[in-house]
Motif scaffolding. Structure first.
Motif, PDB file in Angstrom:
ATOM      1  N   THR A   1       0.827  -1.210   0.000  1.00 40.52           N
ATOM      2  CA  THR A   1       0.000   0.000   0.000  1.00 40.52           C
ATOM      3  C   THR A   1       0.860   1.258   0.000  1.00 40.52           C
ATOM      4  O   THR A   1       1.954   1.260   0.558  1.00 40.52           O
ATOM      5  CB  THR A   1      -0.953   0.024   1.216  1.00 40.52           C
ATOM      6  OG1 THR A   1      -1.705   1.246   1.201  1.00 40.52           O
ATOM      7  CG2 THR A   1      -0.199  -0.058   2.538  1.00 40.52           C
ATOM      8  N   GLN A   2       0.340   2.300  -0.609  1.00 37.80           N
ATOM      9  CA  GLN A   2       0.979   3.610  -0.550  1.00 37.80           C
ATOM     10  C   GLN A   2       0.548   4.371   0.694  1.00 37.80           C
ATOM     11  O   GLN A   2       1.045   5.473   0.939  1.00 37.80           O
ATOM     12  CB  GLN A   2       0.632   4.428  -1.797  1.00 37.80           C
ATOM     13  CG  GLN A   2       1.278   3.884  -3.058  1.00 37.80           C
ATOM     14  CD  GLN A   2       0.818   4.585  -4.316  1.00 37.80           C
ATOM     15  OE1 GLN A   2       0.356   3.930  -5.228  1.00 37.80           O
ATOM     16  NE2 GLN A   2       0.944   5.904  -4.387  1.00 37.80           N
ATOM     17  N   GLY A   3      -0.399   3.794   1.447  1.00 36.23           N
ATOM     18  CA  GLY A   3      -0.888   4.517   2.617  1.00 36.23           C
ATOM     19  C   GLY A   3      -1.351   3.560   3.697  1.00 36.23           C
ATOM     20  O   GLY A   3      -2.496   3.121   3.690  1.00 36.23           O
TER      21      GLY A   3
ATOM     22  N   GLY B   1       4.295   1.918  -6.753  1.00 32.80           N
ATOM     23  CA  GLY B   1       2.865   2.134  -6.577  1.00 32.80           C
ATOM     24  C   GLY B   1       2.274   2.834  -7.778  1.00 32.80           C
ATOM     25  O   GLY B   1       1.379   2.339  -8.438  1.00 32.80           O
ATOM     26  N   PHE B   2       2.780   4.026  -8.050  1.00 27.87           N
ATOM     27  CA  PHE B   2       2.365   4.834  -9.207  1.00 27.87           C
ATOM     28  C   PHE B   2       0.893   5.207  -9.139  1.00 27.87           C
ATOM     29  O   PHE B   2       0.302   5.592 -10.138  1.00 27.87           O
ATOM     30  CB  PHE B   2       2.670   4.130 -10.533  1.00 27.87           C
ATOM     31  CG  PHE B   2       4.033   3.482 -10.600  1.00 27.87           C
ATOM     32  CD1 PHE B   2       5.120   4.059  -9.970  1.00 27.87           C
ATOM     33  CD2 PHE B   2       4.215   2.291 -11.280  1.00 27.87           C
ATOM     34  CE1 PHE B   2       6.377   3.475 -10.018  1.00 27.87           C
ATOM     35  CE2 PHE B   2       5.468   1.691 -11.325  1.00 27.87           C
ATOM     36  CZ  PHE B   2       6.550   2.282 -10.696  1.00 27.87           C
ATOM     37  N   GLY B   3       0.291   5.075  -7.954  1.00 24.65           N
ATOM     38  CA  GLY B   3      -1.112   5.449  -7.777  1.00 24.65           C
ATOM     39  C   GLY B   3      -2.026   4.262  -7.526  1.00 24.65           C
ATOM     40  O   GLY B   3      -3.066   4.406  -6.897  1.00 24.65           O
ATOM     41  N   CYS B   4      -1.655   3.060  -7.998  1.00 23.90           N
ATOM     42  CA  CYS B   4      -2.601   1.934  -7.897  1.00 23.90           C
ATOM     43  C   CYS B   4      -2.627   1.312  -6.510  1.00 23.90           C
ATOM     44  O   CYS B   4      -3.427   0.420  -6.253  1.00 23.90           O
ATOM     45  CB  CYS B   4      -2.347   0.882  -8.969  1.00 23.90           C
ATOM     46  SG  CYS B   4      -0.939  -0.179  -8.661  1.00 23.90           S
TER      47      CYS B   4
ATOM     48  N   TYR C   1      -5.966   7.524  -9.598  1.00 20.23           N
ATOM     49  CA  TYR C   1      -4.729   8.275  -9.771  1.00 20.23           C
ATOM     50  C   TYR C   1      -3.687   7.409 -10.468  1.00 20.23           C
ATOM     51  O   TYR C   1      -3.481   6.272 -10.093  1.00 20.23           O
ATOM     52  CB  TYR C   1      -4.139   8.660  -8.413  1.00 20.23           C
ATOM     53  CG  TYR C   1      -5.154   8.975  -7.357  1.00 20.23           C
ATOM     54  CD1 TYR C   1      -5.740  10.226  -7.305  1.00 20.23           C
ATOM     55  CD2 TYR C   1      -5.530   8.029  -6.415  1.00 20.23           C
ATOM     56  CE1 TYR C   1      -6.671  10.523  -6.329  1.00 20.23           C
ATOM     57  CE2 TYR C   1      -6.467   8.318  -5.440  1.00 20.23           C
ATOM     58  CZ  TYR C   1      -7.033   9.570  -5.403  1.00 20.23           C
ATOM     59  OH  TYR C   1      -7.960   9.863  -4.436  1.00 20.23           O
ATOM     60  N   MET C   2      -3.012   7.959 -11.437  1.00 20.26           N
ATOM     61  CA  MET C   2      -1.844   7.263 -11.975  1.00 20.26           C
ATOM     62  C   MET C   2      -0.798   8.279 -12.391  1.00 20.26           C
ATOM     63  O   MET C   2      -1.079   9.137 -13.224  1.00 20.26           O
ATOM     64  CB  MET C   2      -2.232   6.388 -13.177  1.00 20.26           C
ATOM     65  CG  MET C   2      -1.019   5.771 -13.869  1.00 20.26           C
ATOM     66  SD  MET C   2      -1.454   4.519 -15.081  1.00 20.26           S
ATOM     67  CE  MET C   2       0.018   4.584 -16.102  1.00 20.26           C
ATOM     68  N   ARG C   3       0.405   8.161 -11.826  1.00 19.84           N
ATOM     69  CA  ARG C   3       1.588   8.915 -12.229  1.00 19.84           C
ATOM     70  C   ARG C   3       1.250  10.313 -12.743  1.00 19.84           C
ATOM     71  O   ARG C   3       1.171  10.537 -13.943  1.00 19.84           O
ATOM     72  CB  ARG C   3       2.341   8.172 -13.327  1.00 19.84           C
ATOM     73  CG  ARG C   3       2.660   6.739 -13.022  1.00 19.84           C
ATOM     74  CD  ARG C   3       3.507   6.160 -14.160  1.00 19.84           C
ATOM     75  NE  ARG C   3       3.432   4.710 -14.195  1.00 19.84           N
ATOM     76  CZ  ARG C   3       3.455   3.995 -15.322  1.00 19.84           C
ATOM     77  NH1 ARG C   3       3.568   4.594 -16.495  1.00 19.84           N
ATOM     78  NH2 ARG C   3       3.390   2.699 -15.273  1.00 19.84           N
ATOM     79  N   ALA C   4       1.090  11.253 -11.845  1.00 14.76           N
ATOM     80  CA  ALA C   4       0.692  12.615 -12.174  1.00 14.76           C
ATOM     81  C   ALA C   4      -0.675  12.634 -12.849  1.00 14.76           C
ATOM     82  O   ALA C   4      -0.830  13.057 -13.982  1.00 14.76           O
ATOM     83  CB  ALA C   4       1.727  13.329 -13.039  1.00 14.76           C
TER      84      ALA C   4
ATOM     85  N   SER D   1       1.380   8.133   0.693  1.00 13.75           N
ATOM     86  CA  SER D   1       2.482   8.544  -0.175  1.00 13.75           C
ATOM     87  C   SER D   1       1.934   8.650  -1.592  1.00 13.75           C
ATOM     88  O   SER D   1       2.091   7.766  -2.424  1.00 13.75           O
ATOM     89  CB  SER D   1       3.634   7.537  -0.101  1.00 13.75           C
ATOM     90  OG  SER D   1       4.300   7.667   1.135  1.00 13.75           O
ATOM     91  N   GLY D   2       1.242   9.739  -1.839  1.00 13.77           N
ATOM     92  CA  GLY D   2       0.667  10.052  -3.140  1.00 13.77           C
ATOM     93  C   GLY D   2       0.817  11.538  -3.328  1.00 13.77           C
ATOM     94  O   GLY D   2       1.177  12.261  -2.393  1.00 13.77           O
ATOM     95  N   GLY D   3       0.545  11.989  -4.538  1.00 12.33           N
ATOM     96  CA  GLY D   3       0.644  13.418  -4.785  1.00 12.33           C
ATOM     97  C   GLY D   3       2.034  13.965  -4.506  1.00 12.33           C
ATOM     98  O   GLY D   3       2.198  15.157  -4.224  1.00 12.33           O
ATOM     99  N   SER D   4       3.039  13.109  -4.557  1.00 15.03           N
ATOM    100  CA  SER D   4       4.447  13.521  -4.404  1.00 15.03           C
ATOM    101  C   SER D   4       4.691  14.291  -3.114  1.00 15.03           C
ATOM    102  O   SER D   4       5.497  15.213  -3.074  1.00 15.03           O
ATOM    103  CB  SER D   4       4.888  14.391  -5.606  1.00 15.03           C
ATOM    104  OG  SER D   4       4.697  13.711  -6.821  1.00 15.03           O
TER     105      SER D   4
ATOM    106  N   GLY E   1       8.275  13.308  -7.321  1.00 14.80           N
ATOM    107  CA  GLY E   1       7.826  11.992  -7.781  1.00 14.80           C
ATOM    108  C   GLY E   1       7.118  12.051  -9.115  1.00 14.80           C
ATOM    109  O   GLY E   1       7.327  11.206  -9.987  1.00 14.80           O
ATOM    110  N   GLU E   2       6.264  13.029  -9.286  1.00 13.10           N
ATOM    111  CA  GLU E   2       5.420  13.067 -10.481  1.00 13.10           C
ATOM    112  C   GLU E   2       5.850  14.132 -11.484  1.00 13.10           C
ATOM    113  O   GLU E   2       5.654  13.988 -12.697  1.00 13.10           O
ATOM    114  CB  GLU E   2       3.961  13.234 -10.047  1.00 13.10           C
ATOM    115  CG  GLU E   2       3.492  11.957  -9.371  1.00 13.10           C
ATOM    116  CD  GLU E   2       2.243  12.099  -8.523  1.00 13.10           C
ATOM    117  OE1 GLU E   2       1.175  11.747  -9.029  1.00 13.10           O
ATOM    118  OE2 GLU E   2       2.332  12.514  -7.356  1.00 13.10           O
ATOM    119  N   LEU E   3       6.461  15.199 -10.968  1.00 14.74           N
ATOM    120  CA  LEU E   3       6.892  16.311 -11.822  1.00 14.74           C
ATOM    121  C   LEU E   3       7.600  15.876 -13.111  1.00 14.74           C
ATOM    122  O   LEU E   3       7.261  16.365 -14.199  1.00 14.74           O
ATOM    123  CB  LEU E   3       7.801  17.226 -10.993  1.00 14.74           C
ATOM    124  CG  LEU E   3       8.473  18.371 -11.737  1.00 14.74           C
ATOM    125  CD1 LEU E   3       7.446  19.451 -12.076  1.00 14.74           C
ATOM    126  CD2 LEU E   3       9.611  18.983 -10.892  1.00 14.74           C
TER     127      LEU E   3
HETATM  128 MO1  MOS Z   1       0.443   9.202  -7.140  1.00 14.11          MO
HETATM  129  S1  MOS Z   1      -0.531   8.842  -8.909  1.00 14.11           S
HETATM  130  O1  MOS Z   1      -0.422  10.422  -6.370  1.00 14.11           O
HETATM  131  O2  MOS Z   1       0.550   7.739  -6.351  1.00 14.11           O
END
Ligand code: MOS
Length: 707
Positions: A203-205, A234-237, A344-347, A501-504, A672-674
């Motif tokens: 998980t990212q969170g 993760g890349f959002g998934c 969400y996926m990579r920006a 850990s999303g949205g960089s 992360g996404e920039l």
């Molecule tokens: Mo990112 S697409 O906010 O994991």
């Protein structure tokens, strides 16, 4: 001794390369049994019955969970990260590949074999498999960005200004469905001890997973423990709590034993979201001198059936703030299809919206006969024109300058098809990158021991991006200890709370919490003014074994006063075979303002990785859905094309210095996404410059150039 700013090796590097880092599916839990998902083979309709006798009599099978015997989950909570369907709560089928049953057996092979014998009877409806067929049924999102802001915005009179303008562009850009495809597929091990649930999950969170599972099972979050020390991308998934994690916990409850549920690579294509297809209409206009006078960005993105939740790809948000333009309108709409819920996926939004935005800017520059970089500089936003606030910092001008110089942009001929190497057409393109600096409240615990070591605990997670390393650097500097003496623990919901850990936002959120906790430790010892004496020495003098402190870092006032974004400039060279249309990216330079950089090595790796994502988005990545059945036809990593080494040229990633301390106490903006934002447009603009062919859809393929 400043560790911040150094290019240190990863502190977990040795564990990673020796297999010592444990991922969710690798934990050894006694008495473990295995669950396998069964997925629908129709695109829409309802289950009318199951034939389970054959599967149930297979060796080792413990139970088969269907909507007829599933645990009833609590539906009332509206946590956005708690995905509530499909969780076997009813017989409806909303898309092909929906989970319709879970087989639990002693061994994975037994569960697999039995899952293949499960037979499902359906009532079949006609699925809507393509958003393009129902674009006229686009609707307003119910809760855009989880209700943070309206889906639409407008300033000035964009339509009037467009009508009156001299130089105009009116074009539609399309981006495809894409899947995250992290190296580590999703996996969960769930164990109940009475009413207490422990999950080892990818998980990212961990905090969001704890909250979500507590809500779905109707228990106190304190009774849910989430463990996740390592994540294989993760890349959002892995941002939301998707059904496989919940179903693993449900299965464990029903069989009364710990259950492992590892999603297969193929199942990853319908189990944890995807980047939705978008259709974006842009109407931009400029005056003869090249000042933008009107920008209109109308984005439609693909949705599932609304009953599954809601996600709108926020394609227009950067259009509001990136250029100084008095008249701007942005809208976001959805169309419902028989597809899983996107995510969400990579920006998300920034990357897909930027392809349209920065292609359109390039098209206007061509129409004006202006250099695309000069055109962007002419419309440079000195402050945020949407929020009417100053930027916390903005080194974009310097990104343009350093990127252009490293790339050799000044030698670019203005006409397309002007550079050739034998039968190969060469083109140069550029684009601007931007990504918002997000930050959420986080807590941390720090203990310094008299032996000169320190323990830092924080409930964040390391997606593979270097969180262990950069947080250790931050603690080392603040405590005045060598980084090797910092023992950093994360990935356990028993540690102090940290956000997804999303949205960089991990460094900008968790870094200040650690910094504050370290300062609190120091304050406890330094009250007699010994600020130059090392902490272990102070402990020894007082005969104390250790000192500890916790901290909470709130998302600060700065967010109200400043507009906070990271920036970058992307430059691509492509080589296109003049006869065959084959496109290769042959050279790449990106220059980025990510604020203050904690670790130049992990940062540069992240920037290069993001550019690789972007090249994949430009030329390769696309999920294909069968129009008849709604089934993903390339649900594997051989036919879902992603860049490999041979697709990637030497990439130069420039860290543009920015020593600000306005965005937060570390000055970190998040990278992360920039770096993937703008790559697809830079490549598309280079393809135009090479060939004279403007491609307004992704990925750009050979057949798009055969015109
Ligand atoms: Mo990112 S697409 O906010 O994991």
């Amino acid at each position: 001794m400043a560790f911040i700013g150094q290019g240190l090796d990863r502190v977990d590097g040795r564990l990673k390369v020796t297999g010592g880092a444990q991922y969710a599916a690798e934990f050894r839990v006694p008495d473990l049994v295995h669950a396998v998902l069964v997925q629908s083979t129709i695109g829409a309709g309802a289950i009318t019955g199951f034939s389970l006798a054959a599967a149930q009599s297979m060796p080792g099978v413990l139970t088969i969970i269907t909507p007829e015997n599933a645990l009833k989950l609590h539906a009332e909570s509206n946590l956005p990260q708690a995905i509530r369907a499909p969780l076997l709560q009813d017989m409806d089928v909303h898309y092909n590949g929906q989970h319709v049953a879970v087989v639990v057996a002693e061994a994975l092979e037994q569960a697999d074999a039995a899952a293949a014998r499960v037979r499902v009877q359906y009532r079949r409806d006609e699925p809507i498999t393509s958003m393009d067929a129902v674009l006229d049924q686009a609707y307003l999102p119910k809760s855009f960005r989880n209700g943070e802001r309206p889906a639409d915005s407008r300033r000035g009179d964009p339509d009037g200004a467009f009508t009156a303008a001299q130089v105009k562009l009116d074009a539609v850009y399309v981006t495809p469905i894409e899947h995250h495809n992290p190296m580590e597929p999703h996996a969960t091990i769930a164990r109940w001890d009475g009413n207490q649930l422990t999950v080892w999950t990818a998980t990212q969170g961990i905090s969001g997973t704890q909250q979500s599972l507590a809500a779905l099972f109707g228990i106190d979050p304190k009774d849910v423990r989430v463990i996740c020390p390592y994540v294989g991308g993760g890349f959002g998934c892995k941002g939301n709590t998707w059904p496989p994690a919940t179903l693993a916990a449900m299965a464990a409850k029903l069989v009364g034993r710990p259950v492992k549920l590892a999603v297969t690579r193929a199942q990853m294509f319908t189990s944890n979201g995807y980047r939705p297809r978008t259709v974006q209409s842009l109407r931009f206009a400029a005056d003869q001198q090249g000042h933008l006078v009107s920008m209109r960005h109308d984005g439609i993105s693909q949705m599932s059936q609304p009953v599954l939740g809601e996600f709108a790809e926020p394609v227009g948000l950067a259009t509001e703030m990136l250029y100084a333009c008095p008249n701007v309108a942005v809208t976001h709409r959805l169309v419902a299809t028989n597809a899983p819920l996107p995510t969400y996926m990579r920006a998300p939004g920034e990357a897909s919206g930027n392809f349209a935005l920065e292609s359109a800017i390039d098209e206007l520059a061509v129409a004006l006969k202006q250099n695309p970089l000069d055109f962007r500089m002419r419309n440079y936003a000195e402050q945020d024109p949407h929020e009417n606030k100053p930027f916390a910092s903005k080194a974009l001008r310097e990104c343009y300058r350093q990127g252009a110089e490293a790339f050799g942009w000044s030698r670019r001929p203005s006409e397309p098809r002007a550079m050739r190497d034998g039968n190969v057409l060469i083109g140069w393109g550029m684009a601007t990158s931007t990504y918002p600096t997000h930050r959420m409240a986080a807590n941390a615990y720090v203990r310094v021991n008299a032996d000169g070591t320190a323990l830092v605990q924080v409930g964040t997670q390391d997606l593979g991006t270097g969180t262990y390393t950069v947080m250790s650097q931050i603690a080392a500097d603040e405590l005045g200890l060598p980084v090797q003496r910092i023992h950093l623990e994360l990935g356990d919901s028993r540690f102090p709370h940290a956000p997804v850990s999303g949205g960089s936002m991990t460094v900008a959120s968790v870094g200040p919490a650690i910094k504050t906790a370290c300062q609190a430790v120091r304050a406890k010892l330094s009250n007699d003014g010994d600020t130059n004496v090392a902490l272990p020495e102070l402990l020894a003098r007082r005969n104390m074994p250790s000192v500890e402190a916790s901290s909470e870092a709130k998302s600060g006032e700065e967010q109200k006063r400043y507009s906070m974004h990271a920036f970058g400039a992307q430059f691509a060279e492509v080589r296109v075979d003049a006869d065959l249309g084959e496109i290769r990216v042959s050279r790449y330079v990106g220059a980025f303002d990510g604020g203050r950089i904690i670790n130049t090595k992990t940062a540069r790796s992240q920037l290069i990785g993001g550019i690789v994502f972007g090249i994949g988005m430009a030329l390769l990545e696309e999920t294909h859905v069968d129009g008849e059945t709604g089934r993903v036809v390339n649900a594997n990593v051989s036919e879902y094309l992603m860049p490999v080494n041979a697709d990637i040229p030497d990439i130069q990633a420039i860290l543009v210095p920015n020593d600000e301390l306005v965005s937060n106490s570390l000055g970190a903006k998040g990278i992360g996404e920039l770096p993937m934002v703008g790559v697809a447009a830079a490549v598309a603009n280079a393809v135009y410059h090479a060939t004279g062919v403007r491609v307004r859809k992704l990925p750009i393929r050979i057949e798009d150039l055969l015109v």
